[in-house]
Design a protein around this motif. Structure first.
Motif, PDB file in Angstrom:
ATOM      1  N   GLU A  23       2.601  -1.359  -0.332  1.00  0.00           N
ATOM      2  CA  GLU A  23       2.715   0.068  -0.029  1.00  0.00           C
ATOM      3  C   GLU A  23       3.257   0.262   1.378  1.00  0.00           C
ATOM      4  OE1 GLU A  23      -1.469   0.976  -0.793  1.00  0.00           O
ATOM      5  OE2 GLU A  23      -0.801   2.254  -2.451  1.00  0.00           O
ATOM      6  N   TYR A  24       3.663   1.504   1.627  1.00  0.00           N
ATOM      7  CA  TYR A  24       4.202   1.878   2.938  1.00  0.00           C
ATOM      8  C   TYR A  24       3.262   2.856   3.635  1.00  0.00           C
ATOM      9  CZ  TYR A  24       7.202   4.073   6.447  1.00  0.00           C
ATOM     10  OH  TYR A  24       7.716   4.554   7.628  1.00  0.00           O
ATOM     11  N   LYS A  25       3.094   2.653   4.955  1.00  0.00           N
ATOM     12  CA  LYS A  25       2.371   3.614   5.793  1.00  0.00           C
ATOM     13  C   LYS A  25       3.253   3.952   6.995  1.00  0.00           C
ATOM     14  CE  LYS A  25      -1.504   1.687   6.943  1.00  0.00           C
ATOM     15  NZ  LYS A  25      -2.905   1.491   7.429  1.00  0.00           N
ATOM     16  N   HIS A  26       3.252   5.227   7.389  1.00  0.00           N
ATOM     17  CA  HIS A  26       3.972   5.600   8.606  1.00  0.00           C
ATOM     18  C   HIS A  26       3.327   4.906   9.794  1.00  0.00           C
ATOM     19  CE1 HIS A  26       6.584   8.567   6.752  1.00  0.00           C
ATOM     20  NE2 HIS A  26       5.545   9.086   6.121  1.00  0.00           N
ATOM     21  N   LEU A  27       4.100   4.766  10.858  1.00  0.00           N
ATOM     22  CA  LEU A  27       3.568   4.076  12.032  1.00  0.00           C
ATOM     23  C   LEU A  27       2.324   4.756  12.566  1.00  0.00           C
ATOM     24  CD1 LEU A  27       6.853   3.082  13.916  1.00  0.00           C
ATOM     25  CD2 LEU A  27       5.235   1.589  12.734  1.00  0.00           C
ATOM     26  N   THR A  76       3.505  -4.440  10.761  1.00  0.00           N
ATOM     27  CA  THR A  76       4.241  -3.319  11.343  1.00  0.00           C
ATOM     28  C   THR A  76       5.670  -3.742  11.638  1.00  0.00           C
ATOM     29  OG1 THR A  76       2.256  -2.385  12.335  1.00  0.00           O
ATOM     30  CG2 THR A  76       4.351  -1.714  13.281  1.00  0.00           C
ATOM     31  N   MET A  77       6.608  -2.913  11.216  1.00  0.00           N
ATOM     32  CA  MET A  77       8.026  -3.162  11.473  1.00  0.00           C
ATOM     33  C   MET A  77       8.566  -1.959  12.244  1.00  0.00           C
ATOM     34  SD  MET A  77       9.116  -4.503   7.646  1.00  0.00           S
ATOM     35  CE  MET A  77      10.449  -5.583   8.180  1.00  0.00           C
ATOM     36  N   ASP A  78       9.291  -2.221  13.324  1.00  0.00           N
ATOM     37  CA  ASP A  78       9.914  -1.106  14.039  1.00  0.00           C
ATOM     38  C   ASP A  78      11.217  -1.556  14.664  1.00  0.00           C
ATOM     39  OD1 ASP A  78       9.282  -1.490  17.239  1.00  0.00           O
ATOM     40  OD2 ASP A  78       7.723  -2.370  15.973  1.00  0.00           O
ATOM     41  N   GLN A  79      12.105  -0.584  14.798  1.00  0.00           N
ATOM     42  CA  GLN A  79      13.438  -0.854  15.348  1.00  0.00           C
ATOM     43  C   GLN A  79      13.491  -0.371  16.790  1.00  0.00           C
ATOM     44  OE1 GLN A  79      16.842   0.231  12.873  1.00  0.00           O
ATOM     45  NE2 GLN A  79      17.881   1.026  14.689  1.00  0.00           N
ATOM     46  N   ARG A  80      13.954  -1.240  17.671  1.00  0.00           N
ATOM     47  CA  ARG A  80      14.081  -0.894  19.094  1.00  0.00           C
ATOM     48  C   ARG A  80      15.476  -0.344  19.373  1.00  0.00           C
ATOM     49  NH1 ARG A  80       9.973  -3.894  21.706  1.00  0.00           N
ATOM     50  NH2 ARG A  80       8.217  -3.897  20.235  1.00  0.00           N
ATOM     51  N   GLY A  81      15.662   0.081  20.621  1.00  0.00           N
ATOM     52  CA  GLY A  81      16.950   0.654  21.020  1.00  0.00           C
ATOM     53  C   GLY A  81      18.106  -0.303  20.860  1.00  0.00           C
ATOM     54  N   SER A  82      17.833  -1.594  20.871  1.00  0.00           N
ATOM     55  CA  SER A  82      18.880  -2.607  20.699  1.00  0.00           C
ATOM     56  C   SER A  82      19.401  -2.666  19.269  1.00  0.00           C
ATOM     57  CB  SER A  82      18.332  -3.987  21.081  1.00  0.00           C
ATOM     58  OG  SER A  82      17.273  -4.356  20.200  1.00  0.00           O
ATOM     59  N   GLY A  83      18.713  -1.974  18.350  1.00  0.00           N
ATOM     60  CA  GLY A  83      19.088  -2.040  16.943  1.00  0.00           C
ATOM     61  C   GLY A  83      18.413  -3.169  16.209  1.00  0.00           C
ATOM     62  N   ARG A  84      17.622  -3.961  16.907  1.00  0.00           N
ATOM     63  CA  ARG A  84      16.914  -5.075  16.287  1.00  0.00           C
ATOM     64  C   ARG A  84      15.558  -4.608  15.767  1.00  0.00           C
ATOM     65  NH1 ARG A  84      19.014 -10.143  17.648  1.00  0.00           N
ATOM     66  NH2 ARG A  84      20.715 -10.045  19.183  1.00  0.00           N
ATOM     67  N   GLY A  96      -0.055   5.698  10.749  1.00  0.00           N
ATOM     68  CA  GLY A  96      -1.160   5.221   9.944  1.00  0.00           C
ATOM     69  C   GLY A  96      -1.304   5.861   8.588  1.00  0.00           C
ATOM     70  N   ALA A  97      -0.685   7.045   8.357  1.00  0.00           N
ATOM     71  CA  ALA A  97      -0.853   7.741   7.077  1.00  0.00           C
ATOM     72  C   ALA A  97       0.159   7.246   6.054  1.00  0.00           C
ATOM     73  CB  ALA A  97      -0.691   9.241   7.276  1.00  0.00           C
ATOM     74  N   LYS A  98      -0.274   7.204   4.789  1.00  0.00           N
ATOM     75  CA  LYS A  98       0.644   6.885   3.705  1.00  0.00           C
ATOM     76  C   LYS A  98       1.461   8.131   3.381  1.00  0.00           C
ATOM     77  CE  LYS A  98      -2.374   3.398   1.635  1.00  0.00           C
ATOM     78  NZ  LYS A  98      -3.148   3.005   0.436  1.00  0.00           N
ATOM     79  N   PRO A  99       2.692   7.962   2.951  1.00  0.00           N
ATOM     80  CA  PRO A  99       3.530   9.130   2.642  1.00  0.00           C
ATOM     81  C   PRO A  99       3.011   9.894   1.429  1.00  0.00           C
ATOM     82  CG  PRO A  99       4.610   7.086   1.953  1.00  0.00           C
ATOM     83  CD  PRO A  99       3.391   6.693   2.730  1.00  0.00           C
ATOM     84  N   VAL A 137      10.929   2.278   4.790  1.00  0.00           N
ATOM     85  CA  VAL A 137      11.059   1.632   6.101  1.00  0.00           C
ATOM     86  C   VAL A 137      12.414   1.959   6.702  1.00  0.00           C
ATOM     87  CG1 VAL A 137      11.226  -0.588   7.298  1.00  0.00           C
ATOM     88  CG2 VAL A 137       9.434  -0.241   5.592  1.00  0.00           C
ATOM     89  N   LEU A 138      13.467   1.885   5.889  1.00  0.00           N
ATOM     90  CA  LEU A 138      14.819   2.152   6.362  1.00  0.00           C
ATOM     91  C   LEU A 138      14.961   3.609   6.795  1.00  0.00           C
ATOM     92  CD1 LEU A 138      17.725   1.134   6.746  1.00  0.00           C
ATOM     93  CD2 LEU A 138      18.167   1.737   4.347  1.00  0.00           C
ATOM     94  N   ALA A 139      14.418   4.531   6.025  1.00  0.00           N
ATOM     95  CA  ALA A 139      14.540   5.960   6.340  1.00  0.00           C
ATOM     96  C   ALA A 139      13.834   6.316   7.644  1.00  0.00           C
ATOM     97  CB  ALA A 139      13.980   6.794   5.195  1.00  0.00           C
ATOM     98  N   ASN A 140      12.790   5.569   7.980  1.00  0.00           N
ATOM     99  CA  ASN A 140      11.994   5.878   9.171  1.00  0.00           C
ATOM    100  C   ASN A 140      12.195   4.874  10.306  1.00  0.00           C
ATOM    101  OD1 ASN A 140      10.113   8.221   8.267  1.00  0.00           O
ATOM    102  ND2 ASN A 140       9.986   6.757   6.577  1.00  0.00           N
ATOM    103  N   ASN A 141      13.185   3.977  10.121  1.00  0.00           N
ATOM    104  CA  ASN A 141      13.421   2.927  11.122  1.00  0.00           C
ATOM    105  C   ASN A 141      12.146   2.166  11.466  1.00  0.00           C
ATOM    106  OD1 ASN A 141      16.221   2.976  11.566  1.00  0.00           O
ATOM    107  ND2 ASN A 141      16.027   4.809  12.840  1.00  0.00           N
ATOM    108  N   GLY A 142      11.329   1.959  10.466  1.00  0.00           N
ATOM    109  CA  GLY A 142      10.117   1.188  10.670  1.00  0.00           C
ATOM    110  C   GLY A 142       8.957   1.748   9.901  1.00  0.00           C
ATOM    111  N   GLY A 143       7.792   1.146  10.092  1.00  0.00           N
ATOM    112  CA  GLY A 143       6.584   1.563   9.412  1.00  0.00           C
ATOM    113  C   GLY A 143       5.667   0.375   9.232  1.00  0.00           C
TER     114      GLY A 143
END
Length: 383
Positions: A374-378, A215-223, A380-383, A356-362
């Protein structure tokens, strides 16, 4: 005609059959083939020019000239195929003159070793041989309008091709072998069952996981932060550049390398699954230098991808980019992977990266058995 290399013989007829599936160009149009052949002859000349200028400093001369002669042979074979003329017969006729010495009779060359191909008795000077080869290549353009004299102009071209080959001091056998490896590795989909896995003989704890979800996600800090099985891994990342470009999510590419190529010293280090049971492998393949090579390669490809909207809508990447990738990883186990597999890894990796970039994570799902990512939204569903 057969090529002998490391106790393995290759018939020229084998070459013809092996490279034929790599020919994706229009079968009814000679012009792209003629332009390609003329261009490759020009590339041979350019390589010779660089050698004149740089002498011993041109470390890649032999590899470069073998590659260009191989490409010229590919186009010559493609041209003959479109004219319904066998290239092995053309080469046999070209090598049948008094100026050649052969270990077998010229009329037997079709079914003889490529290593036995007749060669000029005298070694011609390189520059005059290349100029004659260029003139012979130009004479092929008449075939656009009429194939009446095709055989004679093809034989003349092949004669100067063999002379230039000897003047350049490279062997026909090596040219053929490398061109087969290059063209089939680039244009044909690999048989996954025959591809290397690099770690299947190592203990389970030293193998990359067959399946992983990160799982990858972007926090408010931009990290950006990463989690594997709910546990944070790696360091929080930013783009490390003034103009934001999404590089904070670049670990996606390491995941793609691991899933598709079965290779990623960076990912292996992140998971602490280095192959320490074999100190030589641990040092040479999983060590700091290998990690730097992968990181550098990833950054370089990213710079090219930015210019192309991160490969969106593309079904392929340029051959020049793939050849640079190949040069980047010389000396490492991943050189065993064909260029087509690299192309798959790059395109699938960037497909996931864009999401991942379009959704700021996934969630990134890697499957080494299927060699997919493959990519899944946070959620759990695949696009």
């Amino acid at each position: 005609m057969i090529v002998k290399h490391q106790h393995r013989s290759i018939l020229l007829t084998d070459y013809m059959s092996q490279v034929e599936p790599t020919d994706k160009m229009p079968t009814e149009d000679l012009q792209p083939i003629l332009l390609g052949l003329f261009g490759e002859v020009g590339s041979i000349m350019a390589t010779a020019k660089k050698f004149h200028r740089e002498k011993e400093a041109y470390a890649g001369y032999r590899h470069a000239v073998e590659e260009e002669f191989g490409d010229a042979l590919w186009y010559l074979t493609a041209l003959c195929r479109r004219l319904n003329i066998r290239v092995d017969e053309i080469l046999s006729e070209a090598a049948g003159g008094a100026a050649y010495e052969a270990s077998v009779a010229a009329n037997d060359l079709v079914d003889s070793p490529i290593s036995h191909v007749a060669t000029p008795l005298a070694v011609p000077e390189l520059d005059p041989a290349l100029l004659q080869l260029g003139e012979a290549a130009a004479s092929l353009f008449k075939l656009r309008n009429s194939a009446e004299d095709a055989r004679s102009v093809l034989v003349m071209f092949s004669d100067w091709y063999l002379r230039a080959l000897k003047a350049a001091r490279v062997t026909f056998a090596e040219v053929v072998r490398k061109n087969i490896a290059k063209t089939t590795g680039r244009f044909l989909d690999p048989d996954y069952s025959t591809l290397p896995t690099f770690d299947h003989d190592f203990p389970l704890e030293e193998q990359l996981p067959d399946r992983f979800e990160i799982t990858m996600d972007q926090r408010g800090s931009g990290r950006s932060y990463m989690r594997l099985n709910g546990v944070f891994v790696g360091d929080p990342l930013t783009d490390n550049i003034h103009d934001s470009d999404g590089y904070r999510f670049h670990d996606v590419f390491h995941f793609a390398h691991a899933a598709v190529l079965h290779w990623s010293p960076t990912f292996r280090s992140l998971l602490k699954q280095k192959r320490k049971s074999n100190p030589k492998v641990d040092d040479a393949q999983d060590g700091g230098r290998a990690i730097v090579v992968e990181e550098g390669l990833t950054a370089w490809i990213f710079a090219r991808a930015k210019e192309l909207n991160y490969f969106e809508g593309q079904q392929s990447v340029s051959f020049d980019l793939l050849k640079t990738v190949q040069q980047f990883v010389v000396g490492y186990e991943v050189t065993a992977c064909p260029l087509r597999l690299w192309e798959i890894a790059i395109l699938r990796g960037y497909d996931v990266f864009r999401q991942v970039l379009a959704n700021n994570g996934g969630t990134v799902v890697g499957n080494r058995t299927a060699r997919t990512i493959e990519y899944k939204h946070l959620g759990g569903a695949k696009p």
